[in-house]
Design a protein around this motif. Structure first.
Motif, PDB file in Angstrom:
ATOM      1  N   TRP A   1       0.845  -1.190   0.000  1.00  0.00           N
ATOM      2  CA  TRP A   1       0.000   0.000   0.000  1.00  0.00           C
ATOM      3  C   TRP A   1       0.886   1.247   0.000  1.00  0.00           C
ATOM      4  O   TRP A   1       1.835   1.343   0.791  1.00  0.00           O
ATOM      5  N   HIS A   2       0.540   2.205  -0.870  1.00  0.00           N
ATOM      6  CA  HIS A   2       1.197   3.506  -0.898  1.00  0.00           C
ATOM      7  C   HIS A   2       0.223   4.549  -0.340  1.00  0.00           C
ATOM      8  O   HIS A   2      -0.853   4.763  -0.911  1.00  0.00           O
ATOM      9  N   PHE A   3       0.586   5.186   0.764  1.00  0.00           N
ATOM     10  CA  PHE A   3      -0.186   6.302   1.316  1.00  0.00           C
ATOM     11  C   PHE A   3       0.542   7.592   0.935  1.00  0.00           C
ATOM     12  O   PHE A   3       1.679   7.829   1.372  1.00  0.00           O
ATOM     13  N   ILE A   4      -0.103   8.414   0.114  1.00  0.00           N
ATOM     14  CA  ILE A   4       0.530   9.606  -0.458  1.00  0.00           C
ATOM     15  C   ILE A   4      -0.166  10.840   0.102  1.00  0.00           C
ATOM     16  O   ILE A   4      -1.353  11.069  -0.154  1.00  0.00           O
ATOM     17  N   SER A   5       0.550  11.636   0.875  1.00  0.00           N
ATOM     18  CA  SER A   5      -0.009  12.872   1.415  1.00  0.00           C
ATOM     19  C   SER A   5       0.299  14.023   0.468  1.00  0.00           C
ATOM     20  O   SER A   5       1.460  14.240   0.092  1.00  0.00           O
ATOM     21  N   ALA A   6      -0.740  14.757   0.092  1.00  0.00           N
ATOM     22  CA  ALA A   6      -0.580  15.966  -0.722  1.00  0.00           C
ATOM     23  C   ALA A   6      -1.286  17.091   0.013  1.00  0.00           C
ATOM     24  O   ALA A   6      -2.517  17.127   0.088  1.00  0.00           O
ATOM     25  N   ALA A   7      -0.498  17.996   0.592  1.00  0.00           N
ATOM     26  CA  ALA A   7      -1.047  19.081   1.400  1.00  0.00           C
ATOM     27  C   ALA A   7      -0.474  20.407   0.928  1.00  0.00           C
ATOM     28  O   ALA A   7       0.654  20.467   0.429  1.00  0.00           O
ATOM     29  N   PRO A   8      -1.226  21.504   1.085  1.00  0.00           N
ATOM     30  CA  PRO A   8      -0.668  22.818   0.759  1.00  0.00           C
ATOM     31  C   PRO A   8       0.559  23.101   1.602  1.00  0.00           C
ATOM     32  O   PRO A   8       0.680  22.631   2.739  1.00  0.00           O
ATOM     33  N   ALA A   9       1.485  23.871   1.049  1.00  0.00           N
ATOM     34  CA  ALA A   9       2.711  24.199   1.772  1.00  0.00           C
ATOM     35  C   ALA A   9       2.372  24.860   3.103  1.00  0.00           C
ATOM     36  O   ALA A   9       1.492  25.722   3.186  1.00  0.00           O
ATOM     37  N   GLY A  10       3.069  24.431   4.146  1.00  0.00           N
ATOM     38  CA  GLY A  10       2.902  25.038   5.458  1.00  0.00           C
ATOM     39  C   GLY A  10       1.748  24.494   6.273  1.00  0.00           C
ATOM     40  O   GLY A  10       1.521  24.955   7.395  1.00  0.00           O
TER      41      GLY A  10
ATOM     42  N   TYR B   1      -1.303  15.568   9.505  1.00  0.00           N
ATOM     43  CA  TYR B   1      -0.772  14.201   9.552  1.00  0.00           C
ATOM     44  C   TYR B   1      -1.941  13.235   9.709  1.00  0.00           C
ATOM     45  O   TYR B   1      -3.017  13.606  10.193  1.00  0.00           O
ATOM     46  N   HIS B   2      -1.707  12.009   9.270  1.00  0.00           N
ATOM     47  CA  HIS B   2      -2.757  10.992   9.331  1.00  0.00           C
ATOM     48  C   HIS B   2      -2.143   9.659   9.755  1.00  0.00           C
ATOM     49  O   HIS B   2      -1.361   9.075   9.001  1.00  0.00           O
ATOM     50  N   PRO B   3      -2.466   9.158  10.957  1.00  0.00           N
ATOM     51  CA  PRO B   3      -2.076   7.783  11.320  1.00  0.00           C
ATOM     52  C   PRO B   3      -3.030   6.806  10.632  1.00  0.00           C
ATOM     53  O   PRO B   3      -4.194   6.700  10.997  1.00  0.00           O
ATOM     54  N   MET B   4      -2.529   6.098   9.631  1.00  0.00           N
ATOM     55  CA  MET B   4      -3.380   5.239   8.809  1.00  0.00           C
ATOM     56  C   MET B   4      -3.360   3.808   9.348  1.00  0.00           C
ATOM     57  O   MET B   4      -2.300   3.215   9.536  1.00  0.00           O
ATOM     58  N   HIS B   5      -4.552   3.279   9.563  1.00  0.00           N
ATOM     59  CA  HIS B   5      -4.734   1.943  10.122  1.00  0.00           C
ATOM     60  C   HIS B   5      -5.453   1.061   9.107  1.00  0.00           C
ATOM     61  O   HIS B   5      -6.463   1.471   8.527  1.00  0.00           O
TER      62      HIS B   5
ATOM     63  N   GLY C   1      11.039  13.079  -3.134  1.00  0.00           N
ATOM     64  CA  GLY C   1      12.324  13.622  -2.740  1.00  0.00           C
ATOM     65  C   GLY C   1      13.135  12.594  -1.976  1.00  0.00           C
ATOM     66  O   GLY C   1      13.050  11.390  -2.219  1.00  0.00           O
ATOM     67  N   ALA C   2      13.887  13.108  -1.024  1.00  0.00           N
ATOM     68  CA  ALA C   2      14.818  12.265  -0.286  1.00  0.00           C
ATOM     69  C   ALA C   2      14.077  11.301   0.635  1.00  0.00           C
ATOM     70  O   ALA C   2      12.968  11.588   1.106  1.00  0.00           O
ATOM     71  N   PRO C   3      14.689  10.149   0.909  1.00  0.00           N
ATOM     72  CA  PRO C   3      14.108   9.242   1.906  1.00  0.00           C
ATOM     73  C   PRO C   3      13.997   9.918   3.264  1.00  0.00           C
ATOM     74  O   PRO C   3      14.820  10.758   3.630  1.00  0.00           O
ATOM     75  N   VAL C   4      12.968   9.560   4.006  1.00  0.00           N
ATOM     76  CA  VAL C   4      12.738  10.064   5.360  1.00  0.00           C
ATOM     77  C   VAL C   4      13.002   8.919   6.319  1.00  0.00           C
ATOM     78  O   VAL C   4      12.479   7.813   6.127  1.00  0.00           O
ATOM     79  N   PRO C   5      13.800   9.132   7.360  1.00  0.00           N
ATOM     80  CA  PRO C   5      14.139   8.025   8.266  1.00  0.00           C
ATOM     81  C   PRO C   5      12.904   7.404   8.913  1.00  0.00           C
ATOM     82  O   PRO C   5      11.910   8.082   9.189  1.00  0.00           O
TER      83      PRO C   5
ATOM     84  N   VAL D   1       1.423   9.180   8.430  1.00  0.00           N
ATOM     85  CA  VAL D   1       1.769   9.791   7.154  1.00  0.00           C
ATOM     86  C   VAL D   1       1.750  11.303   7.368  1.00  0.00           C
ATOM     87  O   VAL D   1       0.688  11.902   7.525  1.00  0.00           O
ATOM     88  N   HIS D   2       2.937  11.896   7.420  1.00  0.00           N
ATOM     89  CA  HIS D   2       3.027  13.332   7.643  1.00  0.00           C
ATOM     90  C   HIS D   2       2.763  14.089   6.353  1.00  0.00           C
ATOM     91  O   HIS D   2       2.759  13.516   5.254  1.00  0.00           O
ATOM     92  N   ALA D   3       2.541  15.382   6.496  1.00  0.00           N
ATOM     93  CA  ALA D   3       2.232  16.218   5.336  1.00  0.00           C
ATOM     94  C   ALA D   3       3.308  16.082   4.274  1.00  0.00           C
ATOM     95  O   ALA D   3       4.504  16.149   4.565  1.00  0.00           O
ATOM     96  N   ASN D   4       2.862  15.890   3.037  1.00  0.00           N
ATOM     97  CA  ASN D   4       3.741  15.839   1.874  1.00  0.00           C
ATOM     98  C   ASN D   4       4.850  14.798   2.026  1.00  0.00           C
ATOM     99  O   ASN D   4       6.031  15.080   1.855  1.00  0.00           O
ATOM    100  N   THR D   5       4.414  13.611   2.370  1.00  0.00           N
ATOM    101  CA  THR D   5       5.293  12.434   2.362  1.00  0.00           C
ATOM    102  C   THR D   5       4.527  11.280   1.736  1.00  0.00           C
ATOM    103  O   THR D   5       3.298  11.307   1.627  1.00  0.00           O
ATOM    104  N   ILE D   6       5.249  10.273   1.324  1.00  0.00           N
ATOM    105  CA  ILE D   6       4.654   9.012   0.909  1.00  0.00           C
ATOM    106  C   ILE D   6       5.219   7.925   1.804  1.00  0.00           C
ATOM    107  O   ILE D   6       6.421   7.886   2.064  1.00  0.00           O
TER     108      ILE D   6
END
Length: 648
Positions: free
Chosen positions: A513-522, A526-530, A563-567, A581-586
């Protein structure tokens, strides 16, 4: 008493009965299962509103009683008055068996039992809910940070609520009929029947209300409890047990006040709406998810726990509506962070392969669990406290501008008699291995979920997506994203629970599963997906450039790019059922569906988000049935392309 000996005693309960361990005593089933409303439990204190502030670490931590069912057991949902702090009058709650949190249910792996959840609740919901308006430009000035209704606008639709309840065992493997579906709730006087197979490794699950549209209010009212699965492999590790193993159920809360500003103990749910919005009985305005200024642990605001100078195992779970906890241990005398104090041994769904040392902070989003050991042998006679903080800020300091007016969570008072330090096993779970994309079998189902906003940019939405041909014309609901394996064109097929079901899966098979967050800048959303019925691991997390998203048109103008990997933090590195899933991350997760089947759900575990639409159904079938279903869909031309893309 060892785990084995303790469970030998518990095993004396016959079929159709249960035994409870409360402190050092053993109570018969009839003592627990009376189903009567309970008087104020646990703490002495005031009976009338008297205080405008609460004193931290005034009251001892409560430990819920332990229930180990066998055969079939009745658990009653009943009203209870309990004191959540000694400076508060008793609070009216909805509870499981009169306890808040409910009894800790202890199951042994492979031992099946049934529970009759009997709704015996009466009257309107005990939570007071209001709409309030922001009174300043910054987050520190939002009325989240203050107790009291502050002249907030009444919510008559909440005042009329009676107890419509559905108990969900979060993280459990159970068929859809037993899963506590949001739309399978029962009314007062009725019973929800559930069978739990417990066919999974030792893990910390929890149970809570999951009723459609009112989950946040029902959980705030008190409907939550812990559930531990045991197995012999875990028992042989000789981890701290008995009175040295303690569940910590963490959640934020707010309270109403009387006209003099004294806290009256009534739980308060505040939602923030815009100045231009005028709620009406027939319409719900867009609002920000609710946060509370106070933190409860096991139903006590800022408790203390007297511990021996030895190792303890804490089974932590965040059951807050929306708040993320970033937990840090601080020495009260020096104010310094106690680094390396927490040893992480497990995540949502069981033990890690090896212990992981938490350097400073451990983060838990709503529904996430952490299994930790703190060895107090190094701190005889000292007082330590667990605090909530954010990166870059002084742990233990109030952070009202970051919606943490009171950072304290709980206090540990360490005895002076020192015990020998306890070494943890070098290997916790020999079977544990880190899952990578390369490990996934051919034919693994691949699913895409976009977490976005409505066209007005006011409310978060869940977009269920179907991959379509690259030459699909642009338009509303069409999203393109550049993934590591190529450009994907996705079409939105659903946004709310009531839309047509489009995800169908085969039980016992692997999924990605790919959870893709697309949010306006700033926008720091966040969404804890279950995902129900799926044990998964994080296999990738990256930043997303969402500047190509046209939110008003609900489409991309150009592809979302990575972009870059997130730890991935240590507490996210094991087997999970919920991931933030934080803002603007996959975040890409992979895991295996349980053998159970039926229509279950996936959703954001911010309760307010879930209630307001961020939840979708999906159907799990035995593989042979799934194949026939796909053939039927293809024959009818309705969903053949989509079903084929998820066919095993």
């Amino acid at each position: 008493m060892s785990h084995i000996n303790r469970r030998s005693v518990l095993g004396l309960a016959g079929a159709g009965a249960a035994v409870v361990v409360a402190g050092a005593g053993i109570l018969g089933a009839t003592d627990l299962l009376q189903g009567q409303a309970h008087a104020a439990e646990g703490l002495n204190g005031v009976d009338e509103p008297k205080f405008t502030e609460l004193t931290p670490f005034e009251d001892p931590l409560k430990v819920p009683p332990t229930l180990r069912p066998q055969g079939t057991v009745n658990i009653d949902l009943v009203e209870s008055y309990q004191r959540l702090h000694s400076q508060l009058p008793p609070t009216r709650l909805w509870t499981y068996q009169g306890h808040f949190p409910g009894p800790t249910i202890e199951a042994h792996g492979g031992e099946r039992f049934r529970v009759a959840w009997r709704n015996k609740l009466k009257g309107a919901i005990p939570v007071k809910a209001v709409w309030v308006r922001p009174d300043g430009p910054g987050p520190g000035l939002l009325p989240y940070n203050r107790p009291g209704s502050e002249g907030g606008l009444a919510r008559p639709e909440v005042d009329r609520l009676t107890a419509w309840t559905s108990v969900h065992l979060h993280g459990g493997h159970q068929n859809a009929l037993d899963d506590g579906a949001a739309d399978h709730a029962v009314s007062p006087g009725d019973t929800q029947l559930a069978e739990y197979a417990n066919d999974q490794a030792a893990a910390h699950l929890f149970y809570h209300d999951h009723a459609m549209a009112v989950t946040s209010l029902n959980v705030a009212a008190g409907l939550v409890g812990n559930y531990l699965v045991r197995d012999p492999r875990e028992d042989r590790l000789d981890l701290p047990g008995g009175k040295y193993e303690i569940p910590l159920t963490i959640q934020d809360v707010n309270f109403d006040t009387d006209r003099q500003g004294h806290l009256n103990g009534r739980i308060l749910a505040k939602r923030i709406i815009g100045h231009h919005v005028q709620p009406t009985p027939a319409a719900m305005p867009p609002a920000l998810a609710g946060l509370g200024p106070y933190t409860m642990v096991n139903g006590v605001v800022w408790p203390y726990l007297e511990v021996e100078a030895r190792a303890y195992r804490f089974r932590m779970v965040n059951v807050a509506n929306a708040r993320i906890y970033r937990l840090v241990v601080v020495d009260e005398q020096t104010g310094a962070v106690v680094r390396n104090a927490m040893q992480l041994i497990g995540t949502d769904l069981g033990l890690l392969g090896k212990p992981q040392t938490i350097d400073e902070a451990l983060s838990l989003s709503p529904a996430e669990r952490a299994d930790i050991v703190i060895d107090f042998a190094a701190f005889p006679g000292r007082q330590l406290k667990l605090v909530n903080t954010i990166p870059g800020q002084t742990p233990g300091a109030p952070l009202p501008d970051f919606l943490i007016p009171y950072p304290q969570v709980m206090q540990f008072r360490v005895g002076r008699k020192r015990h020998a330090p306890q070494s943890l096993p070098a290997t916790l779970s020999p079977a544990f291995r880190k899952v990578t994309a390369a490990d996934l079998p051919a034919g693994t189902a691949e699913r895409f979920v976009v977490l976005s906003l409505d066209k007005a940019g006011e409310m978060p939405q869940i977009w269920e997506m179907q991959q379509v041909p690259a030459d699909t014309p642009p338009g509303e609901g069409i999203v393109t994203v550049q993934l590591p394996d190529g450009l994907k064109t996705l079409r939105r097929t659903g946004t709310v629970f009531e839309d047509t079901t489009t995800f169908f899966a085969a039980s016992g098979t692997w999924e990605k599963w790919h959870f893709i967050s697309a949010a306006p800048a700033g926008v720091p959303i966040y969404h804890p997906m279950h995902v129900h019925l799926m044990d998964f691991q994080v296999i990738d997390r990256r930043a997303v450039d969402a500047s190509g998203m046209n939110f008003a048109a609900a489409r991309t103008e150009r592809p979302l790019t990575l972009g870059a990997p997130v730890p991935v933090a240590a507490e996210e590195s094991g087997w999970k059922d919920t991931i933030t899933v934080h803002a603007n991350t996959i975040v890409t997760v992979a895991g295996k569906l349980a053998r159970q089947s039926g229509r279950v759900m996936y959703h954001c575990h911010i309760f307010d988000h879930e209630d307001e639409g961020m939840m979708r159904p999906f159907v799990v079938m035995p593989p042979a049935v799934h194949q026939i279903h796909g053939m039927v869909m293809a024959m009818n031309g309705a969903m053949g392309a989509h079903h084929a893309s998820t066919h095993h």
